[in-house]
Scaffold this motif. Structure first.
Motif, PDB file in Angstrom:
ATOM      1  N   LEU A 219       0.860  -1.181   0.000  1.00  8.89           N
ATOM      2  CA  LEU A 219       0.000   0.000   0.000  1.00  8.89           C
ATOM      3  C   LEU A 219       0.897   1.231   0.000  1.00  8.89           C
ATOM      4  CD1 LEU A 219      -3.253   0.765   1.811  1.00  8.89           C
ATOM      5  CD2 LEU A 219      -1.330   2.276   2.281  1.00  8.89           C
ATOM      6  N   CYS A 220       0.582   2.176  -0.834  1.00 11.93           N
ATOM      7  CA  CYS A 220       1.325   3.436  -0.872  1.00 11.93           C
ATOM      8  C   CYS A 220       0.372   4.602  -0.658  1.00 11.93           C
ATOM      9  CB  CYS A 220       2.043   3.605  -2.208  1.00 11.93           C
ATOM     10  SG  CYS A 220       3.516   2.582  -2.403  1.00 11.93           S
ATOM     11  N   THR A 280       2.843  -0.955  -5.357  1.00 11.69           N
ATOM     12  CA  THR A 280       4.228  -0.839  -4.903  1.00 11.69           C
ATOM     13  C   THR A 280       4.714   0.597  -5.107  1.00 11.69           C
ATOM     14  OG1 THR A 280       5.090  -1.412  -7.088  1.00 11.69           O
ATOM     15  CG2 THR A 280       4.676  -3.239  -5.550  1.00 11.69           C
ATOM     16  N   ARG A 281       5.872   0.893  -4.563  1.00 11.87           N
ATOM     17  CA  ARG A 281       6.445   2.227  -4.715  1.00 11.87           C
ATOM     18  C   ARG A 281       6.683   2.554  -6.190  1.00 11.87           C
ATOM     19  NH1 ARG A 281      10.324   1.539  -1.734  1.00 11.87           N
ATOM     20  NH2 ARG A 281       9.699   2.581   0.197  1.00 11.87           N
ATOM     21  N   ALA A 282       7.159   1.571  -6.944  1.00  7.14           N
ATOM     22  CA  ALA A 282       7.428   1.813  -8.363  1.00  7.14           C
ATOM     23  C   ALA A 282       6.143   2.176  -9.116  1.00  7.14           C
ATOM     24  CB  ALA A 282       8.083   0.586  -8.983  1.00  7.14           C
ATOM     25  N   ASP A 345      10.348  10.523  -2.231  1.00 10.11           N
ATOM     26  CA  ASP A 345       9.817   9.282  -1.691  1.00 10.11           C
ATOM     27  C   ASP A 345      10.721   8.762  -0.589  1.00 10.11           C
ATOM     28  OD1 ASP A 345      11.473   6.747  -2.676  1.00 10.11           O
ATOM     29  OD2 ASP A 345      11.473   8.210  -4.312  1.00 10.11           O
ATOM     30  N   ASP A 346      10.211   7.776   0.137  1.00  9.37           N
ATOM     31  CA  ASP A 346      10.914   7.305   1.334  1.00  9.37           C
ATOM     32  C   ASP A 346      11.866   6.144   1.054  1.00  9.37           C
ATOM     33  OD1 ASP A 346       9.047   5.394   0.753  1.00  9.37           O
ATOM     34  OD2 ASP A 346       8.185   5.286   2.771  1.00  9.37           O
ATOM     35  N   SER A 347      12.237   5.961  -0.206  1.00 11.30           N
ATOM     36  CA  SER A 347      13.211   4.904  -0.504  1.00 11.30           C
ATOM     37  C   SER A 347      14.631   5.320  -0.180  1.00 11.30           C
ATOM     38  CB  SER A 347      13.142   4.529  -2.001  1.00 11.30           C
ATOM     39  OG  SER A 347      13.434   5.654  -2.813  1.00 11.30           O
ATOM     40  N   THR A 348      14.845   6.632  -0.042  1.00 16.72           N
ATOM     41  CA  THR A 348      16.162   7.145   0.344  1.00 16.72           C
ATOM     42  C   THR A 348      16.005   8.063   1.539  1.00 16.72           C
ATOM     43  OG1 THR A 348      15.921   8.999  -1.197  1.00 16.72           O
ATOM     44  CG2 THR A 348      17.040   7.019  -2.009  1.00 16.72           C
TER      45      THR A 348
END
Length: 349
Positions: A219-220, A280-282, A345-348
């Motif tokens: 969930l995003c 997903t994030r992508a 975004d929160d991937s980094t």
């Protein structure tokens, strides 16, 4: 507010229900005498009929109507189908009716007004349904109430009269339930954008998080802020700003998939949340890219071309509603500090 609405709504209805009950009592007494010779009298009396109108929750009204219908002789299944003015259809079933066949008996196929309809089916299946009876609910196409039996030609004119009495009693209760849904929908809708309201966001985000965890699905959530929206109101007018918000809402709805939901944050005129289940994030980044394109493609009237800044967070195992919301807000701030018109975004870190 809803309690006050319910009380106000009930007062004029109570008198109509009392009058209707008197009429139904008289009819039931005569019908019961005629049916006694062929079968045990159905226990459709004032108490079971009154139960239908004692709630304004639509699911409960439909369930109680079917419970009253079950008292008719030879009934092995029943269905009720109602239509709201906005096109939404609600169906409830009971007994041996399959969900996919619940709307089978809905009246004449040409939509003509009718009082009652009977059907029969010739089948060799031992436990198959062989007869059906349907009556309308309300004079304005509110819906239909149907019963089914495994006995051939199980229903008579007396059966039709009993079913009609129940349908007439259910009609006002269904309309009251529709009014409650309208009020609830109004509270859950932001009037300027047509998106879901902050009240709906607070109610629905916990459910989406629980559903994602229960089914093990991603969930995003994205928070979006229109860049320099305050300048529009100061440079032009509040009316121009409202028109921008309405147009933004339309473009968001045009971009979302089925199942996605967008909300306007009451804490900021230009702050929005989009919940993306099973995403997903992508995939969420792709959604944001499409939305950014929709925003930049055409000017917003005299306000011209706008940009937006976004924060994208994917649900984590230890997330709460508060932590997920706080993370998207922090990411929006990062995007604005980095020059606006972009997504963080929160991937980094």
């Amino acid at each position: 507010m809803l309690v006050a609405f319910w009380i106000a709504l009930r007062r004029p209805v109570d008198a109509r229900i009392a009058t209707a009950l008197d009429r139904v009592d008289e009819r039931l007494i005569g019908l019961t005498e005629r049916i006694e010779a062929a079968a045990p009298a159905p226990s459709v009396g004032p108490s079971s009929l009154d139960m239908i109108g004692s709630t304004i929750d639509l699911d409960e009204v439909l369930g109680r109507a079917l419970a009253a219908v079950g008292a008719l002789p030879a009934v092995d299944g029943s269905s009720i189908r109602v239509n709201r003015a906005n096109g939404e259809v609600s169906v409830a079933i009971q007994g041996c009716v399959r969900p996919e066949d619940a709307p089978f008996l809905t009246g004449p196929p040409d939509g003509a007004p009718f009082k009652a309809g009977m059907m029969s089916w010739d089948t060799e299946e031992t436990h198959a349904l062989r007869s059906g009876l349907v009556v309308p609910i309300g004079p304005d196409g509110t819906g239909t109430l149907a019963v089914y039996s495994r006995i051939a030609n199980a229903f008579t004119q007396d059966s039709a009269a009993l079913l009609t009495a129940i349908a007439r009693h259910a009609g006002p209760a269904i309309q009251n339930a529709f009014r409650l849904l309208d009020v609830q929908n109004l509270a859950a809708t932001d009037t300027r954008t047509g998106l879901r309201s902050a009240l709906a966001f607070a109610d629905e985000l916990p459910r989406e998080i629980n559903a994602a965890r229960r089914h093990g699905r991603p969930l995003c959530m994205i928070q979006v802020d229109l860049d320099d929206f305050g300048l529009i109101n100061r440079t032009f007018s509040q009316e121009t700003g409202d028109a921008v918000l309405a147009e933004f809402g339309e473009r968001v709805r045009a971009t979302m998939r089925w199942g996605d939901t967008a909300y306007r944050n009451s804490g900021g005129a230009d702050e929005f949340f989009v919940i993306l289940p099973d995403t997903t994030r992508a995939l969420a980044k792709r959604f944001y890219g499409r939305l950014a394109f929709e925003i930049a493609e055409e000017p917003f009237g005299e306000a011209g071309t706008l940009t937006m800044s976004g924060g994208l967070a994917e649900l984590r195992a230890d997330d709460t509603v508060e932590s997920l919301t706080a993370r998207t807000g922090a990411l929006v701030t990062r995007a604005k500090q980095a020059g606006k018109n972009q997504l963080a975004d929160d991937s980094t870190p």
